[in-house]
Structures are given as C-alpha cells and as structure tokens.
Scaffold this motif. Structure first.
Motif, PDB file in Angstrom:
ATOM      1  N   GLY A   1      39.374  51.624  54.091  1.00 30.99           N
ATOM      2  CA  GLY A   1      39.183  52.288  52.800  1.00 30.99           C
ATOM      3  C   GLY A   1      37.885  51.862  52.131  1.00 30.99           C
ATOM      4  N   ILE A   2      37.566  50.574  52.215  1.00 34.79           N
ATOM      5  CA  ILE A   2      36.314  50.057  51.642  1.00 34.79           C
ATOM      6  C   ILE A   2      35.120  50.663  52.374  1.00 34.79           C
ATOM      7  N   VAL A   3      35.175  50.635  53.696  1.00 38.16           N
ATOM      8  CA  VAL A   3      34.070  51.168  54.502  1.00 38.16           C
ATOM      9  C   VAL A   3      33.892  52.665  54.233  1.00 38.16           C
ATOM     10  N   ASP A   4      34.982  53.410  54.164  1.00 38.99           N
ATOM     11  CA  ASP A   4      34.896  54.854  53.893  1.00 38.99           C
ATOM     12  C   ASP A   4      34.235  55.112  52.542  1.00 38.99           C
ATOM     13  N   ALA A   5      34.592  54.325  51.527  1.00 39.29           N
ATOM     14  CA  ALA A   5      33.995  54.492  50.198  1.00 39.29           C
ATOM     15  C   ALA A   5      32.497  54.205  50.225  1.00 39.29           C
ATOM     16  N   VAL A   6      32.099  53.183  50.962  1.00 34.66           N
ATOM     17  CA  VAL A   6      30.672  52.852  51.078  1.00 34.66           C
ATOM     18  C   VAL A   6      29.935  53.993  51.773  1.00 34.66           C
ATOM     19  N   LEU A   7      30.485  54.486  52.868  1.00 33.56           N
ATOM     20  CA  LEU A   7      29.828  55.566  53.608  1.00 33.56           C
ATOM     21  C   LEU A   7      29.695  56.820  52.744  1.00 33.56           C
ATOM     22  N   GLU A   8      30.713  57.133  51.971  1.00 35.35           N
ATOM     23  CA  GLU A   8      30.668  58.299  51.089  1.00 35.35           C
ATOM     24  C   GLU A   8      29.580  58.147  50.033  1.00 35.35           C
ATOM     25  N   ASN A   9      29.474  56.960  49.448  1.00 41.72           N
ATOM     26  CA  ASN A   9      28.495  56.722  48.381  1.00 41.72           C
ATOM     27  C   ASN A   9      27.072  56.532  48.907  1.00 41.72           C
TER      28      ASN A   9
ATOM     29  N   LYS B   1      19.365  49.347  53.583  1.00 44.24           N
ATOM     30  CA  LYS B   1      19.019  48.114  54.288  1.00 44.24           C
ATOM     31  C   LYS B   1      19.879  46.945  53.816  1.00 44.24           C
ATOM     32  N   GLU B   2      20.363  47.053  52.566  1.00 41.97           N
ATOM     33  CA  GLU B   2      21.215  46.006  51.987  1.00 41.97           C
ATOM     34  C   GLU B   2      22.345  46.652  51.198  1.00 41.97           C
ATOM     35  N   ILE B   3      23.521  46.054  51.323  1.00 38.96           N
ATOM     36  CA  ILE B   3      24.690  46.508  50.577  1.00 38.96           C
ATOM     37  C   ILE B   3      25.325  45.292  49.921  1.00 38.96           C
ATOM     38  N   GLU B   4      25.624  45.421  48.621  1.00 42.20           N
ATOM     39  CA  GLU B   4      26.366  44.361  47.930  1.00 42.20           C
ATOM     40  C   GLU B   4      27.613  45.005  47.325  1.00 42.20           C
ATOM     41  N   LEU B   5      28.765  44.401  47.599  1.00 35.44           N
ATOM     42  CA  LEU B   5      30.041  44.921  47.117  1.00 35.44           C
ATOM     43  C   LEU B   5      30.796  43.852  46.349  1.00 35.44           C
TER      44      LEU B   5
ATOM     45  N   VAL C   1      34.416  38.796  47.057  1.00 31.93           N
ATOM     46  CA  VAL C   1      35.834  39.143  47.065  1.00 31.93           C
ATOM     47  C   VAL C   1      36.582  38.225  46.106  1.00 31.93           C
ATOM     48  N   GLU C   2      37.309  38.835  45.162  1.00 28.05           N
ATOM     49  CA  GLU C   2      38.134  38.056  44.241  1.00 28.05           C
ATOM     50  C   GLU C   2      39.593  38.463  44.442  1.00 28.05           C
ATOM     51  N   THR C   3      40.488  37.540  44.149  1.00 25.68           N
ATOM     52  CA  THR C   3      41.913  37.812  44.240  1.00 25.68           C
ATOM     53  C   THR C   3      42.447  38.135  42.852  1.00 25.68           C
ATOM     54  N   THR C   4      43.177  39.230  42.757  1.00 26.81           N
ATOM     55  CA  THR C   4      43.773  39.652  41.495  1.00 26.81           C
ATOM     56  C   THR C   4      45.203  39.138  41.425  1.00 26.81           C
ATOM     57  N   HIS C   5      45.501  38.387  40.390  1.00 31.26           N
ATOM     58  CA  HIS C   5      46.831  37.816  40.191  1.00 31.26           C
ATOM     59  C   HIS C   5      47.811  38.921  39.778  1.00 31.26           C
ATOM     60  N   PRO C   6      49.079  38.847  40.180  1.00 26.86           N
ATOM     61  CA  PRO C   6      50.043  39.879  39.799  1.00 26.86           C
ATOM     62  C   PRO C   6      50.299  39.920  38.289  1.00 26.86           C
ATOM     63  N   GLU C   7      50.363  41.141  37.781  1.00 33.91           N
ATOM     64  CA  GLU C   7      50.747  41.379  36.393  1.00 33.91           C
ATOM     65  C   GLU C   7      51.819  42.455  36.396  1.00 33.91           C
TER      66      GLU C   7
ATOM     67  N   LYS D   1      49.178  45.125  38.114  1.00 34.32           N
ATOM     68  CA  LYS D   1      48.014  44.599  38.822  1.00 34.32           C
ATOM     69  C   LYS D   1      48.477  43.652  39.916  1.00 34.32           C
ATOM     70  N   GLY D   2      47.637  43.504  40.945  1.00 36.47           N
ATOM     71  CA  GLY D   2      47.904  42.496  41.969  1.00 36.47           C
ATOM     72  C   GLY D   2      48.503  43.023  43.248  1.00 36.47           C
ATOM     73  N   ASN D   3      48.650  44.360  43.358  1.00 37.07           N
ATOM     74  CA  ASN D   3      49.238  44.913  44.570  1.00 37.07           C
ATOM     75  C   ASN D   3      48.337  45.980  45.187  1.00 37.07           C
ATOM     76  N   GLY D   4      47.053  45.874  44.941  1.00 39.87           N
ATOM     77  CA  GLY D   4      46.129  46.866  45.470  1.00 39.87           C
ATOM     78  C   GLY D   4      44.773  46.267  45.763  1.00 39.87           C
ATOM     79  N   ALA D   5      43.869  47.124  46.130  1.00 39.33           N
ATOM     80  CA  ALA D   5      42.487  46.721  46.384  1.00 39.33           C
ATOM     81  C   ALA D   5      41.578  47.676  45.637  1.00 39.33           C
ATOM     82  N   GLU D   6      40.488  47.149  45.120  1.00 40.12           N
ATOM     83  CA  GLU D   6      39.592  47.955  44.289  1.00 40.12           C
ATOM     84  C   GLU D   6      38.147  47.514  44.517  1.00 40.12           C
ATOM     85  N   ILE D   7      37.263  48.491  44.640  1.00 38.38           N
ATOM     86  CA  ILE D   7      35.838  48.197  44.664  1.00 38.38           C
ATOM     87  C   ILE D   7      35.370  48.224  43.227  1.00 38.38           C
ATOM     88  N   LYS D   8      34.915  47.098  42.741  1.00 43.06           N
ATOM     89  CA  LYS D   8      34.507  46.995  41.344  1.00 43.06           C
ATOM     90  C   LYS D   8      33.010  47.244  41.161  1.00 43.06           C
ATOM     91  N   GLY D   9      32.252  47.086  42.231  1.00 42.00           N
ATOM     92  CA  GLY D   9      30.814  47.317  42.172  1.00 42.00           C
ATOM     93  C   GLY D   9      30.258  47.580  43.561  1.00 42.00           C
TER      94      GLY D   9
END
Length: 125
Positions: A9-17, A24-28, A65-71, A113-121
C-alpha cells in the motif's frame, strides 16, 4: 503476511504520487499502529527494495517510521489512549488483540487510532 499488504500500500501510494517525475530521492513519514505488530525495520527494508526496483538501485530512500499508540472511544465516555493492551504478531495476522476500556473495563468500544497505517508525509527530489 499482513506486513506485505501494508508495505504494498505504501509503495503503491508512492508510485501514484511520483508519476511522471524523475525521482532520485524519496523521503516518507509513516505512522503504523501498534495493534498491527508491523516492525519498522521490515517496512524500511521492503519499501526501499520495492522502490529501488521501480526507480533504480541509485535511488536514495529515507523512511521515518513511528508507532501509533491505540486510542479508543467507549460508551462510558472514555476517549483516549489505552496503555494496557496485548497483541502478538500472530494475533495481529488475525486482527486480534487483548484490550479493554481503562475507565470501565468494557471490551465494547471503537478503535480510533493504532490499528492502521498512514503516510503522513511524502517528498521527492
């Protein structure tokens, strides 16, 4: 392996954008919920490998990569972080975890919160 679904899912989002760009450089910046039990090192390795396959071996990839605590939000009125929870990698594959409302002890709540994955930048150069 549920890790690969998140990674794809992360790779697909990068390729789409990145369509039409000479990259030459990617920061996520990525946030992954603790209930997913996905290890940041695995994400970093596989995202980098898959993106290099698309953009070439000279591609520079930086993943934060950061870990999101459950809410949770509970019917008793509690709305916030849950500090006491249990989930193993095997449990996460099945979408299972052991957690209850810290205020009333209920297991009937909504995970906010805490049960998914999200690209924040996402930055390309």
């Amino acid at each position: 392996m549920h890790d690969m679904g998140i990674i794809q899912g992360i790779v697909d989002a990068v390729l789409e954008n990145a369509k039409g760009q000479a990259v030459k450089e990617i920061e996520l910046d990525i946030a992954i919920g603790a209930l997913k039990q996905v290890h940041g090192d695995n994400v970093k390795f596989w995202v980098e490998e898959m993106l290099k396959k698309e953009f070439g071996e000279k591609l520079k990839v930086k993943l934060n990569v950061e870990t999101t605590h459950p809410e949770i939000k509970c019917g008793c009125g509690f709305n916030g972080k849950v500090e006491d929870f249990e989930v193993t990698h095997d449990m996460a594959h099945l979408g299972l975890y052991e957690m209850s409302c810290p205020k009333c002890g209920s297991k009937d709540y909504e995970i906010v919160k805490g049960n998914g994955a999200e690209i924040k930048g996402m930055r390309f150069s």
